[in-house]
Write a protein that holds these residues in place. Structure first.
Motif, PDB file in Angstrom:
ATOM      1  N   VAL A   1       0.910  -1.278  -0.138  1.00 46.86           N
ATOM      2  CA  VAL A   1      -0.163   0.051  -0.022  1.00 46.86           C
ATOM      3  C   VAL A   1       0.862   1.235   0.105  1.00 46.86           C
ATOM      4  CG1 VAL A   1      -2.000   1.093   1.033  1.00 46.86           C
ATOM      5  CG2 VAL A   1      -1.665  -1.356   1.325  1.00 46.86           C
ATOM      6  N   ASP A   2       0.591   2.402  -0.777  1.00 50.26           N
ATOM      7  CA  ASP A   2       1.225   3.418  -0.672  1.00 50.26           C
ATOM      8  C   ASP A   2       0.451   4.345   0.046  1.00 50.26           C
ATOM      9  OD1 ASP A   2       2.654   5.644  -1.747  1.00 50.26           O
ATOM     10  OD2 ASP A   2       1.523   6.128  -3.284  1.00 50.26           O
ATOM     11  N   ILE A   3       1.146   4.575   1.142  1.00 54.26           N
ATOM     12  CA  ILE A   3       0.829   5.436   2.260  1.00 54.26           C
ATOM     13  C   ILE A   3       1.771   6.736   2.555  1.00 54.26           C
ATOM     14  CG2 ILE A   3      -0.158   5.682   4.746  1.00 54.26           C
ATOM     15  CD1 ILE A   3      -1.070   2.931   4.460  1.00 54.26           C
ATOM     16  N   ASP A   4       1.503   7.806   1.974  1.00 59.74           N
ATOM     17  CA  ASP A   4       2.632   9.136   2.091  1.00 59.74           C
ATOM     18  C   ASP A   4       1.746  10.005   2.999  1.00 59.74           C
ATOM     19  OD1 ASP A   4       4.360   7.647   0.850  1.00 59.74           O
ATOM     20  OD2 ASP A   4       3.880   8.394  -0.959  1.00 59.74           O
ATOM     21  N   THR A   5       2.207  10.605   4.008  1.00 58.84           N
ATOM     22  CA  THR A   5       1.583  11.676   4.823  1.00 58.84           C
ATOM     23  C   THR A   5       2.632  12.652   5.111  1.00 58.84           C
ATOM     24  OG1 THR A   5       0.265  11.848   6.859  1.00 58.84           O
ATOM     25  CG2 THR A   5       1.949  10.292   7.037  1.00 58.84           C
ATOM     26  N   GLU A   6       2.007  13.869   5.543  1.00 59.38           N
ATOM     27  CA  GLU A   6       2.916  14.846   6.326  1.00 59.38           C
ATOM     28  C   GLU A   6       2.454  15.358   7.675  1.00 59.38           C
ATOM     29  OE1 GLU A   6       2.533  18.254   4.002  1.00 59.38           O
ATOM     30  OE2 GLU A   6       3.173  17.424   1.959  1.00 59.38           O
ATOM     31  N   VAL A   7       3.155  15.772   8.569  1.00 54.21           N
ATOM     32  CA  VAL A   7       3.075  16.294   9.707  1.00 54.21           C
ATOM     33  C   VAL A   7       2.354  17.524   9.624  1.00 54.21           C
ATOM     34  CG1 VAL A   7       4.425  16.844  12.038  1.00 54.21           C
ATOM     35  CG2 VAL A   7       5.159  14.856  10.763  1.00 54.21           C
ATOM     36  N   LYS A   8       1.579  17.834  10.681  1.00 53.84           N
ATOM     37  CA  LYS A   8       0.841  19.053  10.539  1.00 53.84           C
ATOM     38  C   LYS A   8       1.393  19.792  11.732  1.00 53.84           C
ATOM     39  CE  LYS A   8      -3.367  17.248  10.645  1.00 53.84           C
ATOM     40  NZ  LYS A   8      -4.823  17.254  10.819  1.00 53.84           N
ATOM     41  N   GLY A   9       1.870  21.068  11.634  1.00 54.11           N
ATOM     42  CA  GLY A   9       1.942  21.861  12.744  1.00 54.11           C
ATOM     43  C   GLY A   9       3.266  21.742  13.437  1.00 54.11           C
ATOM     44  N   GLY A  10       3.563  22.539  14.438  1.00 49.80           N
ATOM     45  CA  GLY A  10       4.851  22.270  15.242  1.00 49.80           C
ATOM     46  C   GLY A  10       6.143  22.245  14.511  1.00 49.80           C
ATOM     47  N   ALA A  11       7.133  22.200  15.322  1.00 55.41           N
ATOM     48  CA  ALA A  11       8.517  22.120  14.724  1.00 55.41           C
ATOM     49  C   ALA A  11       8.733  21.177  13.366  1.00 55.41           C
ATOM     50  CB  ALA A  11       9.505  21.612  15.897  1.00 55.41           C
ATOM     51  N   ALA A  12       7.833  20.153  13.481  1.00 55.06           N
ATOM     52  CA  ALA A  12       8.104  19.386  12.147  1.00 55.06           C
ATOM     53  C   ALA A  12       7.175  19.564  11.259  1.00 55.06           C
ATOM     54  CB  ALA A  12       7.984  17.818  12.734  1.00 55.06           C
ATOM     55  N   ASP A  13       6.190  20.727  11.176  1.00 56.92           N
ATOM     56  CA  ASP A  13       5.261  21.100  10.276  1.00 56.92           C
ATOM     57  C   ASP A  13       5.973  20.709   8.788  1.00 56.92           C
ATOM     58  OD1 ASP A  13       2.742  21.866   9.513  1.00 56.92           O
ATOM     59  OD2 ASP A  13       3.769  23.588   8.834  1.00 56.92           O
ATOM     60  N   GLY A  14       4.993  19.961   8.056  1.00 54.87           N
ATOM     61  CA  GLY A  14       5.201  19.627   6.493  1.00 54.87           C
ATOM     62  C   GLY A  14       6.188  18.591   6.389  1.00 54.87           C
TER      63      GLY A  14
END
Length: 209
Positions: free
Chosen positions: A178-191
């Motif tokens: 399965v192709d699961i790609d995401t991004e962190v929302k907010g904070g020091a690691a945003d994006g």
């Protein structure tokens, strides 16, 4: 006597009809399976400075439902109880540190192709579909001020085999990529890009209606 002759003639006629095993897969069949599913993310899911993040695997109850459009084509919906994963630092400044813990559900809808004769007790198949994964109950273990992870859409590739124990009951082994790609929302690691891209293995029992 006339009735007896009629019954004998009917029995003889039926004896010469082609035998169609009851375990045949046919259009309109519904196959429900339940079992153990293990989701194993790939290594090196994200890069954070001089470190990587590795997401651990998890085992849950897996559920699938298949509707046979024809004796060769099925539509499968994959569901499961929520998975829980922790992303841990690997190397560098955060080596061994738990960064984020999250739960997720990965419903997946796939079209399947069954190449064997419809009457075969062994039914291997391959599938191609789309996955939607959403994350919830995130815990910001490292105090980065994160607001969680964005949902993910991606392709899902699958293969498996059913074995009919009798007319209705079956056992199954299956695998998904399965192709699961995401991004962190907010904070020091945003994006921050997080590539989970797991392989999932399932062993199940099923019932054909």
């Amino acid at each position: 006597m006339k009735l007896m002759k009629t019954l004998i003639a009917g029995a003889v006629s039926m004896a010469f009809l082609p035998a169609v095993p009851a375990f045949a897969y046919e259009a309109g069949d519904i196959i429900v399976k339940a079992g153990v599913i293990n989701v194993i993310p790939k290594d090196g899911n994200a890069e954070v400075g001089n470190s990587e993040l590795d997401i651990d695997s998890d085992i849950q109850l897996g559920l699938t439902g298949v509707y046979m459009v024809s004796d060769k084509i099925g539509i499968e919906l994959l569901a499961a109880t929520p998975f829980t994963h922790t992303a841990e630092g690997d190397g560098g400044d955060i080596d061994g540190v738990d960064v984020i813990t999250t739960k997720h559900l990965p419903p997946t809808l796939s079209a399947q192709f069954y190449p064997m004769d419809a009457a075969s007790k062994i039914q291997p198949y391959v599938g191609l579909g789309v996955n939607y994964t959403f994350f919830f109950d995130e815990e910001d273990d490292a105090g980065l001020g994160s607001n969680g992870l964005k949902p993910s859409f991606g392709l899902a590739y699958s293969a498996g085999v059913d074995y009919m124990v009798n007319d209705n009951w079956l056992v199954n082994a299956s695998v998904w990529k399965v192709d699961i790609d995401t991004e962190v929302k907010g904070g020091a690691a945003d994006g921050l890009d997080v590539e989970i891209d797991p392989v999932a293995f399932m062993v199940a029992c099923g019932y054909k209606f």
